[in-house]
Design a protein around this motif. Structure first.
Motif, PDB file in Angstrom:
ATOM      1  N   MET A 197     113.451  42.842  33.742  1.00 35.29           N
ATOM      2  CA  MET A 197     114.243  43.864  33.843  1.00 35.29           C
ATOM      3  C   MET A 197     115.823  43.378  33.955  1.00 35.29           C
ATOM      4  SD  MET A 197     114.577  47.187  36.434  1.00 35.29           S
ATOM      5  CE  MET A 197     115.150  46.006  37.758  1.00 35.29           C
ATOM      6  N   LEU A 198     115.914  42.450  35.043  1.00 33.45           N
ATOM      7  CA  LEU A 198     117.237  41.871  35.186  1.00 33.45           C
ATOM      8  C   LEU A 198     117.780  41.081  34.209  1.00 33.45           C
ATOM      9  CD1 LEU A 198     116.592  40.782  38.884  1.00 33.45           C
ATOM     10  CD2 LEU A 198     117.957  43.112  38.021  1.00 33.45           C
TER      11      LEU A 198
ATOM     12  N   LEU B  55     112.444  52.795  38.389  1.00 37.37           N
ATOM     13  CA  LEU B  55     112.427  52.282  39.773  1.00 37.37           C
ATOM     14  C   LEU B  55     112.195  53.588  40.967  1.00 37.37           C
ATOM     15  CD1 LEU B  55     115.370  49.778  39.365  1.00 37.37           C
ATOM     16  CD2 LEU B  55     112.722  49.448  39.897  1.00 37.37           C
ATOM     17  N   ARG B  56     112.709  54.877  40.130  1.00 31.24           N
ATOM     18  CA  ARG B  56     112.111  55.871  41.079  1.00 31.24           C
ATOM     19  C   ARG B  56     110.574  55.901  41.624  1.00 31.24           C
ATOM     20  NH1 ARG B  56     114.476  60.725  37.639  1.00 31.24           N
ATOM     21  NH2 ARG B  56     112.380  61.064  38.142  1.00 31.24           N
TER      22      ARG B  56
ATOM     23  N   LYS C  90     116.399  48.651  47.413  1.00 32.96           N
ATOM     24  CA  LYS C  90     117.275  47.694  47.000  1.00 32.96           C
ATOM     25  C   LYS C  90     117.759  47.096  45.870  1.00 32.96           C
ATOM     26  CE  LYS C  90     116.320  44.921  51.415  1.00 32.96           C
ATOM     27  NZ  LYS C  90     115.473  43.770  51.823  1.00 32.96           N
ATOM     28  N   LEU C  91     116.840  47.173  44.834  1.00 34.80           N
ATOM     29  CA  LEU C  91     117.025  47.029  43.368  1.00 34.80           C
ATOM     30  C   LEU C  91     117.536  47.979  42.956  1.00 34.80           C
ATOM     31  CD1 LEU C  91     116.300  44.923  41.274  1.00 34.80           C
ATOM     32  CD2 LEU C  91     114.216  46.027  40.948  1.00 34.80           C
ATOM     33  N   THR C  92     117.343  49.176  43.349  1.00 35.99           N
ATOM     34  CA  THR C  92     118.288  50.367  42.789  1.00 35.99           C
ATOM     35  C   THR C  92     119.756  50.140  42.917  1.00 35.99           C
ATOM     36  OG1 THR C  92     116.305  51.863  42.498  1.00 35.99           O
ATOM     37  CG2 THR C  92     118.606  52.880  42.447  1.00 35.99           C
TER      38      THR C  92
ATOM     39  N   ASP D  11     114.829  37.535  43.746  1.00 35.84           N
ATOM     40  CA  ASP D  11     113.672  37.734  44.078  1.00 35.84           C
ATOM     41  C   ASP D  11     113.274  38.546  45.125  1.00 35.84           C
ATOM     42  OD1 ASP D  11     112.664  36.691  41.869  1.00 35.84           O
ATOM     43  OD2 ASP D  11     111.992  34.752  42.523  1.00 35.84           O
ATOM     44  N   ASP D  12     114.403  38.573  46.242  1.00 32.35           N
ATOM     45  CA  ASP D  12     114.117  39.366  47.702  1.00 32.35           C
ATOM     46  C   ASP D  12     114.808  40.790  47.342  1.00 32.35           C
ATOM     47  OD1 ASP D  12     116.880  38.533  46.849  1.00 32.35           O
ATOM     48  OD2 ASP D  12     117.595  38.424  49.107  1.00 32.35           O
TER      49      ASP D  12
END
Length: 179
Positions: free
Chosen positions: A122-123, A142-143, A149-151, A177-178
């Motif tokens: 995705m990234l 992502l919902r 955090k990623l959102t 990755d965190d």
């Protein structure tokens, strides 16, 4: 029957085999084709907790021994009736506390997180195609899990790309990755 032959022959991994992935007809055909497997698992194996989407499936049971005993039965059924095989690298027996890896997410009893490889993919896509519809699509994905955090990271990326502030972070594999 002509239409089915035309669809299958439009994408072959080898002569007479294969379906175009992502094609709506593929989703329909796999549901029809795997119905016999669904009936076998529910009525012959009597699996109480069985989930399948396309060709991915999960069977939950309290007994590891029970699950181990199902593997040859499932393998034989798939080979004999449907001409399919279990992928040896994608067969896992683990506890619920370890999480169940299914459809891009790792599912736990009380939450789910995005699989690391899914997150990296995705990234990478966001870095290559930082368009609103791409970002929005991933926001929608992502919902469905614990991914605040990623959102937020995607939101910050979008904001920096809109303002042209130069703080746009390039996502690379292995990084973040965190999140």
């Amino acid at each position: 029957m002509w239409l089915l032959r035309h669809i299958v022959s439009s994408f072959e991994t080898m002569p007479g085999k294969g379906l175009p992935l992502g094609n709506l007809t593929s989703q329909l055909l796999v549901s029809i084709y795997m119905n016999e497997f669904d009936q076998f698992v529910k009525h012959e194996l009597k699996a109480m907790y069985y989930i399948r989407y396309a060709d991915d499936f999960v069977i939950l049971n309290e007994s590891r021994e029970c699950l181990v005993s199902l593997i040859p039965e499932i393998s034989n059924f798939l080979a004999e009736k449907l001409k399919l095989t279990l992928h040896p690298d994608k067969l896992f027996l683990q506890t619920l506390n370890s999480g169940v890896d299914f459809l891009g997410w790792v599912h736990f009893l009380d939450h789910r997180i995005l699989r690391t490889t899914t997150k990296r993919r995705m990234l990478k896509i966001i870095s290559a195609i930082p368009e609103f519809n791409v970002l929005n699509s991933f926001r929608g994905l992502l919902r469905h899990g614990n991914s605040s955090k990623l959102t937020n990271s995607i939101f910050e990326y979008e904001q920096s790309s809109r303002t042209g502030s130069g703080n746009r972070k390039k996502y690379t594999e292995g990084e973040n990755d965190d999140l």
